[in-house]
Design a protein around this motif. Structure first.
Motif, PDB file in Angstrom:
ATOM      1  N   UNK A  29       0.862  -1.170  -0.174  1.00 44.71           N
ATOM      2  CA  UNK A  29       0.054  -0.004  -0.044  1.00 44.71           C
ATOM      3  C   UNK A  29       0.900   1.232  -0.083  1.00 44.71           C
ATOM      4  N   UNK A  30       1.027   1.829  -0.890  1.00 43.78           N
ATOM      5  CA  UNK A  30       2.049   3.026  -1.248  1.00 43.78           C
ATOM      6  C   UNK A  30       3.398   2.527  -1.109  1.00 43.78           C
ATOM      7  N   UNK A  31       4.006   3.143  -0.035  1.00 44.37           N
ATOM      8  CA  UNK A  31       5.383   2.580   0.116  1.00 44.37           C
ATOM      9  C   UNK A  31       5.399   1.686   1.380  1.00 44.37           C
ATOM     10  N   UNK A  32       4.224   1.223   2.075  1.00 44.81           N
ATOM     11  CA  UNK A  32       4.168   0.323   3.036  1.00 44.81           C
ATOM     12  C   UNK A  32       4.180  -1.213   2.448  1.00 44.81           C
ATOM     13  N   UNK A  42      12.387 -12.169  -7.470  1.00 44.53           N
ATOM     14  CA  UNK A  42      11.700 -11.654  -6.115  1.00 44.53           C
ATOM     15  C   UNK A  42      10.255 -11.900  -6.014  1.00 44.53           C
ATOM     16  N   UNK A  43       9.444 -12.331  -7.024  1.00 44.12           N
ATOM     17  CA  UNK A  43       8.076 -12.932  -7.313  1.00 44.12           C
ATOM     18  C   UNK A  43       7.989 -14.436  -6.820  1.00 44.12           C
ATOM     19  N   UNK A  44       9.112 -15.098  -7.088  1.00 45.26           N
ATOM     20  CA  UNK A  44       8.867 -16.692  -6.919  1.00 45.26           C
ATOM     21  C   UNK A  44       8.364 -16.974  -5.610  1.00 45.26           C
ATOM     22  N   UNK A  45       7.375 -17.948  -5.593  1.00 43.89           N
ATOM     23  CA  UNK A  45       6.685 -18.578  -4.396  1.00 43.89           C
ATOM     24  C   UNK A  45       5.847 -17.361  -3.672  1.00 43.89           C
ATOM     25  N   UNK A  46       5.562 -16.106  -4.348  1.00 47.18           N
ATOM     26  CA  UNK A  46       4.727 -15.178  -3.705  1.00 47.18           C
ATOM     27  C   UNK A  46       3.661 -14.720  -4.219  1.00 47.18           C
ATOM     28  N   UNK A  47       2.601 -14.264  -3.875  1.00 44.85           N
ATOM     29  CA  UNK A  47       1.579 -13.609  -4.412  1.00 44.85           C
ATOM     30  C   UNK A  47       1.588 -12.190  -3.882  1.00 44.85           C
ATOM     31  N   UNK A  48       1.758 -11.071  -4.723  1.00 49.51           N
ATOM     32  CA  UNK A  48       1.552  -9.881  -4.277  1.00 49.51           C
ATOM     33  C   UNK A  48       0.246  -9.229  -4.473  1.00 49.51           C
ATOM     34  N   UNK A  49      -0.329  -8.564  -3.293  1.00 48.47           N
ATOM     35  CA  UNK A  49      -1.408  -8.040  -3.397  1.00 48.47           C
ATOM     36  C   UNK A  49      -1.256  -6.537  -3.140  1.00 48.47           C
ATOM     37  N   UNK A  50      -1.554  -5.574  -4.193  1.00 45.99           N
ATOM     38  CA  UNK A  50      -1.323  -3.969  -4.298  1.00 45.99           C
ATOM     39  C   UNK A  50      -2.799  -3.354  -3.790  1.00 45.99           C
ATOM     40  N   UNK A  51      -2.571  -2.584  -2.730  1.00 50.96           N
ATOM     41  CA  UNK A  51      -4.077  -2.060  -2.430  1.00 50.96           C
ATOM     42  C   UNK A  51      -3.954  -0.416  -3.184  1.00 50.96           C
ATOM     43  N   UNK A  52      -5.127  -0.293  -3.636  1.00 58.07           N
ATOM     44  CA  UNK A  52      -5.250   1.310  -4.144  1.00 58.07           C
ATOM     45  C   UNK A  52      -6.516   1.815  -3.899  1.00 58.07           C
ATOM     46  N   UNK A  53      -6.751   3.164  -3.908  1.00 59.25           N
ATOM     47  CA  UNK A  53      -8.006   3.699  -3.601  1.00 59.25           C
ATOM     48  C   UNK A  53      -8.889   3.234  -4.533  1.00 59.25           C
ATOM     49  N   UNK A  54      -9.999   2.585  -4.486  1.00 59.39           N
ATOM     50  CA  UNK A  54     -10.944   2.069  -5.155  1.00 59.39           C
ATOM     51  C   UNK A  54     -10.641   0.909  -6.041  1.00 59.39           C
ATOM     52  N   UNK A  92     -13.792  -7.871   4.443  1.00 58.79           N
ATOM     53  CA  UNK A  92     -12.290  -7.369   4.204  1.00 58.79           C
ATOM     54  C   UNK A  92     -12.348  -6.527   3.174  1.00 58.79           C
ATOM     55  N   UNK A  93     -12.886  -6.806   2.000  1.00 61.22           N
ATOM     56  CA  UNK A  93     -12.905  -5.957   0.717  1.00 61.22           C
ATOM     57  C   UNK A  93     -13.298  -4.497   0.989  1.00 61.22           C
ATOM     58  N   UNK A  94     -14.490  -4.543   1.597  1.00 57.33           N
ATOM     59  CA  UNK A  94     -15.167  -3.289   1.953  1.00 57.33           C
ATOM     60  C   UNK A  94     -14.260  -2.276   3.037  1.00 57.33           C
ATOM     61  N   UNK A  95     -13.593  -3.022   4.076  1.00 56.21           N
ATOM     62  CA  UNK A  95     -13.008  -2.600   4.962  1.00 56.21           C
ATOM     63  C   UNK A  95     -11.703  -1.865   4.476  1.00 56.21           C
ATOM     64  N   UNK A  96     -11.095  -2.586   3.306  1.00 58.11           N
ATOM     65  CA  UNK A  96      -9.848  -2.228   2.666  1.00 58.11           C
ATOM     66  C   UNK A  96      -9.929  -0.938   1.673  1.00 58.11           C
ATOM     67  N   UNK A 143      -9.581   4.074   3.514  1.00 56.85           N
ATOM     68  CA  UNK A 143      -8.094   4.638   3.708  1.00 56.85           C
ATOM     69  C   UNK A 143      -7.529   4.344   5.023  1.00 56.85           C
ATOM     70  N   UNK A 144      -8.524   4.816   6.095  1.00 57.28           N
ATOM     71  CA  UNK A 144      -8.243   4.665   7.590  1.00 57.28           C
ATOM     72  C   UNK A 144      -8.066   3.353   8.061  1.00 57.28           C
ATOM     73  N   UNK A 145      -8.984   2.457   7.404  1.00 58.50           N
ATOM     74  CA  UNK A 145      -8.873   1.278   7.858  1.00 58.50           C
ATOM     75  C   UNK A 145      -7.498   0.335   7.088  1.00 58.50           C
ATOM     76  N   UNK A 146      -7.346   0.784   5.910  1.00 59.39           N
ATOM     77  CA  UNK A 146      -6.357   0.129   5.103  1.00 59.39           C
ATOM     78  C   UNK A 146      -5.202   0.313   5.709  1.00 59.39           C
ATOM     79  N   UNK A 147      -4.809   1.595   6.050  1.00 57.13           N
ATOM     80  CA  UNK A 147      -3.854   2.064   6.855  1.00 57.13           C
ATOM     81  C   UNK A 147      -3.621   1.638   8.122  1.00 57.13           C
TER      82      UNK A 147
END
Length: 372
Positions: free
Chosen positions: A75-78, A177-189, A325-329, A332-336
């Motif tokens: 999420x951003x730089x997090x 870097x991606x091997x063995x991993x699923x990357x989930x990137x969160x954005x607004x909307x 979970x989807x609605x919470x994310x 912004x404040x819940x995602x952070x």
């Protein structure tokens, strides 16, 4: 008239057709596409989905599926990473759907490809190639809406989601870097998932609210710029070679379980036609396969009317938790706050991944005989 008329040769449709034919039913399967094709899908096989495929005699690892053991949340730089509570696999629908369909044909299912369903009702369907009928109709057309009888076509979801999918050949450092991993990137909307599948490919699948699309350019170039707002995802996709001429897209995605009035077993709704779980939990393919097993068991037992209650009992809790979970994310404040908690305690991410799973599946002796 077939014993069972199955509409759609995706995971749910092909699996149900295969199980029914193995149980002695006369099955007709209709598929609108004339050849193998890609679909908007995260292509993440959870532990439940893998178990069901193996019960069907399919080993995803033998098809080249990529192992996935960790999840990385951005999420951003997090950024936070943790092990999954199970080993998952990444395998494209292009490969998996064709294998399932071939198993159905080998079991004796009659398959008609290139047949578009125009309207459902009266114990059968009106198609681009005439009418087809069945004692039981299994609706497994995925996310595609189907007109039913005199009812109006399904309405457009209020501010629904739009989905995109692209396969890439990543640069070697990014592949490592991606091997063995699923990357989930969160954005607004919206959010995006990136993982490896077979043949050294990476699958990028993302969904965003329709209202966001005009603000980011309204096309794939705008979507790519939107994805580039996340530095870690941007680095993974740097110098990546797109493997499709254009992305696979789908619109009007309405997550959750819609109201199905008057369900009596005449039409059995499978997979996304029963309910669409939030994509970020990675259990959509598992629900499709679970619905296939339940529907086949009910039809073969002569008790199709019990199917709606059984699939609801199996999957409603998963869909409910996934939607929470989807609605919470999306806030912004819940995602952070959630990302900061996960950074302080990475096992929390593992716990959340485990909380959005289907219940364990145990076959009875009768069920085991059906799939032998």
């Amino acid at each position: 008239m077939a014993d069972a008329l199955v509409l759609g040769a995706g995971l749910a449709g092909s699996a149900a057709a295969c199980l029914l034919a193995r149980g002695g039913a006369n099955v007709l399967l209709l598929e609108r596409e004339s050849r193998a094709h890609h679909k908007v899908c995260g292509e993440f096989l959870s532990v439940e989905a893998v178990a069901h495929l193996r019960q069907l005699g399919i080993d995803p690892a033998a098809l080249g599926a990529a192992p996935i053991k960790r999840i990385r949340l951005l999420d951003g730089k997090m950024e936070v990473e943790a092990p999954l509570p199970f080993e998952a696999l990444g395998l494209s629908r292009h490969a998996l759907d064709e294998v399932l369909l071939s198993r159905a044909e080998a079991a004796g299912v009659k398959v008609e490809r290139g047949v578009r369903v125009l309207e459902l009702g009266g114990g059968g369907v009106r198609t681009s190639h005439g009418s087809r009928t069945g004692h039981h109709v299994l609706l497994a057309t995925g996310k595609l809406p189907i007109r039913e009888g005199n009812n109006s076509p399904p309405r457009r979801a209020a501010n629904g989601f739009v989905g995109f999918k692209m396969h890439y050949r990543l640069a070697p450092p990014a592949t490592r870097r991606l091997a063995g991993t699923i990357v989930l990137a969160l954005f607004e909307d919206g959010y995006a998932g990136l993982q490896m599948v077979e043949d050294g490919r990476a699958n990028l699948c993302l969904v965003l609210r329709r209202s966001r699309l005009p603000f980011i350019g309204g096309d794939w170039n705008g979507v790519r710029r939107w994805l580039g707002e996340n530095p870690a995802l941007r680095n993974l996709l740097a110098d990546a070679e797109p493997l499709f001429e254009r992305p696979v897209t789908i619109a009007n995605l309405a997550y959750g379980v819609p109201a199905h009035h008057g369900e009596d077993g005449a039409v059995l709704r499978l997979g996304d036609q029963w309910g669409m779980t939030a994509s970020l939990t990675g259990d959509g393919m598992a629900i499709a396969l679970r619905s296939a097993f339940l529907a086949a068991r009910c039809v073969l037992a002569g008790d199709a009317g019990s199917y709606p209650a059984l699939i609801a009992d199996e999957a409603r809790r998963q869909v409910g938790r996934a939607m929470l979970l989807q609605n919470a994310l999306q806030r912004p404040w819940m995602r952070l706050g959630g990302l900061r908690l996960a950074q302080l305690c990475p096992p929390l991410l593992t716990f959340m991944a485990g909380m959005t799973r289907l219940p364990e599946w145990e076959l009875s002796d009768e069920g085991s005989g059906v799939i032998a």
